[in-house]
Design an enzyme around this catalytic site. Structure first.
Site, PDB file in Angstrom:
ATOM      1  N   GLU A   8      -5.244   1.510  -7.135  1.00 47.77           N
ATOM      2  CA  GLU A   8      -5.536   2.704  -6.347  1.00 47.77           C
ATOM      3  C   GLU A   8      -6.865   3.336  -6.727  1.00 47.77           C
ATOM      4  O   GLU A   8      -7.464   4.067  -5.948  1.00 47.77           O
ATOM      5  CB  GLU A   8      -4.386   3.702  -6.517  1.00 47.77           C
ATOM      6  CG  GLU A   8      -3.083   3.073  -6.029  1.00 47.77           C
ATOM      7  CD  GLU A   8      -1.880   3.974  -6.103  1.00 47.77           C
ATOM      8  OE1 GLU A   8      -1.728   4.651  -7.127  1.00 47.77           O
ATOM      9  OE2 GLU A   8      -1.094   3.994  -5.147  1.00 47.77           O
ATOM     10  N   PHE A  58       0.811  -1.225   0.000  1.00 41.15           N
ATOM     11  CA  PHE A  58       0.000   0.000   0.000  1.00 41.15           C
ATOM     12  C   PHE A  58       0.843   1.273   0.000  1.00 41.15           C
ATOM     13  O   PHE A  58       0.377   2.316   0.433  1.00 41.15           O
ATOM     14  CB  PHE A  58      -0.967   0.011   1.185  1.00 41.15           C
ATOM     15  CG  PHE A  58      -1.767  -1.251   1.344  1.00 41.15           C
ATOM     16  CD1 PHE A  58      -2.645  -1.651   0.345  1.00 41.15           C
ATOM     17  CD2 PHE A  58      -1.645  -2.047   2.472  1.00 41.15           C
ATOM     18  CE1 PHE A  58      -3.371  -2.826   0.481  1.00 41.15           C
ATOM     19  CE2 PHE A  58      -2.373  -3.216   2.604  1.00 41.15           C
ATOM     20  CZ  PHE A  58      -3.242  -3.606   1.608  1.00 41.15           C
TER      21      PHE A  58
END
Lengths: 316, 754
Positions: free
Chosen positions: B713, B251
């Site tokens: 994303e 992430f």
């Protein structure tokens, strides 16, 4: 984690004896709270006495319509017990509102009562906390205290008791049965189990050293509906911001004090004919807040009024 | 340099003869992961029994270490090493690059007595067991001279300045356009610090083998990790063999290495045995980067028909005292809506907080939480449907630079999403829909995220069994890299998936940039396609030049690859047979992708639309998401299952951002107060109701030779705003300070008389 020794108790009598004879001894059953605290060295027992396998996990119906729940019964066993679900639904609802299924499968009834606060300052050993390090001060008092107590707090500690189950037990007038180190059995109301923080927030209960909770006894359920409502940031597996257990005319609040908070003022008002909203307002006259937890006053007011209404509906 | 037009010709991925491209293929490494046998960095088997390192974090935010007492720690049973800045091995000074082309410089651990953030690793204890090292770590006694930490972001906005090298971007005259607009909106939103909370904390296992440093760590980018470690411990880069085979979530938080890697290497060298070092869950919160808090002011000026005259988005944010990271929350707005007068920019203040850095959809994740709510508010002011408002402001070309869009299906996402979700049942007036004790509302938001292609290489090998082995210094952070590479290889060479092996996450394999910025699949996959095409050429030449082959004498360009056969028309033989006979040692080729020289002549984005239905308990202020739909357009989808998982995962992150996630800072201590997953609340199963992600058919020929784009994303962008807008529609309360927790919502409910 500090090194410790471990023994599995074979009977309650020898467990309490060992607890007073061994320095730094603690009971352990499910360990769902104690082990976490030991890893962080917030708890530093030198010796663990495992009482989780003692033959005190039964749930038996009593002749008077009450129930005796063994201290070693798992939270899951209690919440799913047919007698509990039929006659004490508020207890079942409260238990399943806490933790996760995995935790409830391990956690015991006695351990649930003995769990410690979730206050962030208690968990961070770099911060002052009178409960963890007496005399160091209270980090939460002027800190991020959104979840601090609104009843019975002191300048030494504003932590709350995190148990859901205990709130239901408080509303149900549960009694705690214990075995003292001298081998005597004691029995007292759950309201006398936990203490308010005062100047000694590190002392959380009125149990004497080595005393073991062996059972929780529920008197027959009071007439009327039962409801448990818990307010939390996410839908599951989260500590509450406030909770309420209603059993007929008996009302207890959670996450608002250092102990499960029996709303005696509200109950008195209800008994003399006040509306639920008026009754809880009477209780909240005694609340005091710190800024970030101001919201708990209106939250509890609204929550309790709604829960009493819901309980009345169920009881009708 | 190539042009995007070079990507137009048909290739095996586009032909998709076996139909493997786009198929919801199960994860290549799935069985290993679900059986707990995938060796993550900390679980790697070592050649000899390892020692275990535990780091000690600073308990002040800023100041100096003035006293060190390690006697008790050293005396703890089983403890082998206790290091602080006083006795840690010498490392290259910070930033050193002995090799000028190193992709990262030295990052020494336990560097000196200076503490610059709470939780900074200031000591290492290595023990025979994890328990011994942990016990020793608790016994390290440090004293500090503490400076007052400057950490109160909202109190320090006045100190924020434009980030170095950046200027505000103004098109037209914003002030005039805004002032002259008949309908105006001017609101400010706040987002908190957030943490990545990867399932796998950062961890490293390192040993030395014949002078070579073998390092397993959990990192998104292989080369910078390898180079940085070599530079720090002062050995040639080729003497570090760095591997990151399985990664339990990145992430953005693992876009860099942390002290676990260097300390494991130093301890392994000192002890002459393998050493494992991992962050604890609590240490992850402070010890690794976070998404910084923002304050975002959005101003919109519109005509009465909804067309925007003026749009401004200004973001204030913070980074570490020694850092320069900027959360570019305003950037995405430059490509989203048409408006002739535009002003966007950023202000940055340096604080004594841990390092700010990229976290899933950096920029968009925070930014859409303001602009996409502002559009909702503006729609209400105008009496327009929020979907219609967005459609009316759809730009024909990039509104900032006039470049054509490579592909833009935002309007289609909006329209199809509205239809699938049942948006027409939404009542524009809030607070009118009830279901039991819940007030029910619907909200929507647009999603946008840039698309990127970076240089990468890849090698393909075919062996005498006809097995294709893909090798690439790429990473799979749970996203599906292994799987899509296997699909591309199988499709390219016409073999079943079971005939493909994938080796990634290794510094000795052809380099790829790793995972980040949702560029991974496009970048790694395009290099794999190139390698696959080169291998096809090599095999075709082999077959047509081999007298024993039925393909002998044919033209290499006529050779087809399907069902494990190489063929020209009705002449064919098994690929394995050809290789066994004509190249028994196997064939290995490399392929490479580079961005096209003219790629920047197009505005390249991925798009989507989120629709959300929430319930709000008007008594308690609790919010529960009931259902959520995202419709996305992100180029060709390589794997419908892994892409969907990424998109729904991003949407769930949006739910967390809207409702629960945030690290509160206690300015007295300069630290984050919630330091574990019991206090930092990410959504749990029960928080996510009916959730679906739909991917529109799309091929973006300007993006890369496969026409794919990223999805990692995109799902996060806009998702939280859809939740916030649904809350408003449910109960009529706007909370512009995230997360929207019951305490904040309750105040608004009470103010509305609810």
């Amino acid at each position: 984690m500090r090194p410790f020794t471990y023994e599995r108790a074979t009977d309650a009598q020898s467990a309490v004896r060992a607890a007073v004879e061994t320095p730094g001894a603690r009971f352990i059953a499910g360990g769902t709270n104690l082990l976490d605290l030991m890893k962080l060295e917030i708890e530093q027992p030198q010796h663990l006495i495992d009482v989780g396998r003692l033959p005190m996990a039964g749930i038996e119906s009593l002749a008077d319509g009450g129930l005796r729940i063994g201290g070693a019964a798992t939270n899951t066993a209690v919440a799913s017990d047919p007698a509990v679900r039929a006659r004490f639904p508020v207890l079942s609802e409260a238990i399943v509102a806490g933790g996760s299924p995995q935790l409830r499968n391990k956690a015991s009834v006695a351990g649930n009562l003995m769990q410690r606060t979730r206050c962030a300052y208690f968990y961070d050993t770099a911060k002052p906390c009178n409960k963890r390090a007496p005399g160091s001060g209270c980090g939460a008092l002027e800190g991020l205290n959104r979840n601090a107590a609104i009843f019975g707090a002191s300048h030494a500690c504003v932590a709350t008791h995190p148990s859901d189950m205990a709130v239901a037990l408080a509303a149900l007038d549960a009694r705690i049965e214990t075995l003292t180190p001298s081998g005597e059995s004691r029995s007292f109301t759950i309201l006398d189990l936990h203490r308010l923080p005062g100047e000694t927030p590190q002392i959380e209960t009125h149990l004497i050293a080595g005393e073991l909770i062996t059972a929780v006894v529920l008197p027959p359920p009071p007439p009327g509906g039962q409801v448990y409502r818990k307010v939390r940031d996410r839908a599951s597996y989260a500590g509450g911001l406030a909770s309420v257990a209603v059993a007929g005319g008996q009302v207890a609040l959670g996450m608002v004090a250092h102990k499960p908070w029996r709303a005696a003022e509200a109950e008195g008002a209800l008994a003399s004919g006040a509306s639920p909203a008026e009754a809880i307002a009477r209780e909240l006259d005694g609340a005091s807040t710190l800024g970030r937890n101001d919201f708990k006053v209106p939250l509890v007011a609204r929550l309790v009024a709604a829960a009493i209404g819901e309980a009345n509906g169920r009881g009708a | 340099m190539s042009s995007v037009h070079d990507w137009t010709p048909t290739n095996p991925v586009k032909e998709n003869r076996s139909g493997l491209i786009g198929k919801p293929v199960d994860r290549y490494e799935g069985p290993l992961k679900v059986t707990g046998t995938a060796p993550y960095a900390y679980e790697v088997q070592t050649p000899s029994p390892p020692a275990y390192g535990v780091m000690v974090g600073a308990t002040i935010a800023t100041g100096r270490i003035t006293g060190v007492d390690i006697a008790e720690a050293e005396a703890t049973a089983g403890v082998l090493i206790v290091w602080t800045h006083l006795n840690a091995p010498t490392q290259a000074p910070r930033g050193t690059k002995v090799h000028p082309r190193s992709s990262a410089g030295s990052k020494p651990a336990l560097e000196n007595d200076r503490v610059t953030y709470f939780g900074q690793p200031v000591a290492l204890v290595v023990g025979e067991t994890l328990e011994a090292a942990t016990a020793g770590a608790h016994r390290v006694k440090l004293t500090y001279a503490e400076d007052h930490p400057d950490v109160d972001f909202r109190a320090r906005l006045d100190a924020a300045v434009s980030p170095v090298g950046e200027e505000d971007v103004e098109i037209g005259n914003f002030a005039r356009g805004f002032t002259e607009s008949p309908v105006q909106l001017d609101q400010t939103w706040h987002t908190p610090i957030q943490n990545h909370c990867q399932m796998e904390p950062c961890a490293s296992t390192v040993w030395f083998e014949g002078g070579k440093c073998v390092a397993h760590t959990s990192v998104q980018m292989v080369k910078p990790a390898q180079h940085g470690l070599a530079e720090t411990i002062g050995i040639p880069r080729d003497d570090v063999h760095l591997m990151t085979r399985y990664i339990g979530g990145g992430f953005g938080g693992k876009g860099q290495t942390y002290d676990d890697l260097v300390l494991a290497a130093l301890a392994a060298r000192a002890l002459g045995r393998p050493v494992k070092v991992a962050f604890t869950r609590q240490q992850m919160m402070h010890g690794t980067i976070h998404r910084p808090a923002t304050v975002m002011r959005v101003r919109l000026g519109a005509e009465k028909d909804g067309r925007l005259n003026a749009m401004s988005m200004m973001t204030w944010t913070h980074c570490h005292r020694d850092g320069n990271f900027t959360e570019h929350a305003s950037n995405f707005s430059r490509a989203l809506y048409a408006a002739p007068n535009r002003l966007t920019g950023h202000r940055l203040v340096k604080l004594d907080l841990p390092g700010a850095g990229p976290m899933r959809a950096p920029g968009e994740a925070s930014g859409t939480l303001s602009l996409e709510c502002a559009m909702d508010e503006l729609a209400e002011q105008l009496g327009l449907d929020p979907v219609e408002l967005r459609i009316r402001n759809e730009p024909p070309t990039d509104p900032e630079n006039g470049r054509p869009f490579s592909m833009r299906q935002l309007v289609r996402c909006l329209r199809e999403g509205a239809q699938m979700f049942g948006w027409d049942r939404r009542l524009p007036t809030p607070g009118l829909v009830r279901d039991g004790r819940w007030l029910v509302g619907m909200g929507m938001a647009a999603a946008i995220r840039g698309n990127f292609l970076l240089p990468a290489k890849c090698s393909f090998t075919v062996d005498a069994d006809g097995v294709i082995t893909v090798k690439q210094g790429m990473t799979d952070i749970g996203t599906g890299t292994y799987t899509v590479l296997a699909q591309i290889a199988a499709e390219t060479l016409g073999v079943p998936l079971g005939q493909v092996r994938v080796e990634i996450g290794d510094s000795e394999l052809p380099p790829a940039p790793g995972s980040g910025g949702q560029f991974g699949a496009a970048t790694a996959g395009s290099a794999a396609l190139a390698a696959g095409q080169n291998l096809r050429t090599a095999i075709a030449e082999l077959a047509t030049g081999d007298e024993a082959s039925p393909l002998f004498g044919g033209r290499p360009v006529d050779v087809t690859f399907q069902d494990g056969l190489v063929a020209i028309g009705n002449r064919s033989e098994a690929l394995a047979e050809l290789i066994r006979r004509a190249a028994p040692e196997g064939l290995t080729v490399e392929g490479e992708i580079r961005p096209a020289a003219d790629a920047r002549e197009w505005s390249q984005q991925t798009y989507g639309a989120h629709y959300c239905e929430v319930g709000v308990d008007p008594v308690t202020g609790e919010v529960r998401v009931r259902r959520m739909l995202g419709v996305f357009a992100a180029g060709r989808i390589l794997n419908a299952k892994t892409a969907r998982s990424q998109l729904t995962g991003g949407m769930i992150w949006g739910v967390g951002s809207a409702l629960t996630e945030g690290n509160a800072v206690d300015p007295r201590y300069g630290s984050l107060i919630n330091q574990d997953l019991a206090q930092y609340l990410v959504p749990v199963q029960a928080d996510i109701g009916d959730l679906e992600a739909i991917m529109l058919d799309e091929v973006d020929d300007k993006a890369n030779p496969m026409g794919v784009k990223g999805v990692g994303e995109l799902g996060n962008s806009g998702a939280g705003a859809a939740v916030a807008n649904a809350i408003y529609n449910a109960c009529g309360v706007r909370v512009r300070d995230y997360p929207i927790t019951p305490d904040k919502l309750l105040a608004g409910l009470i103010a509305r008389g609810l």
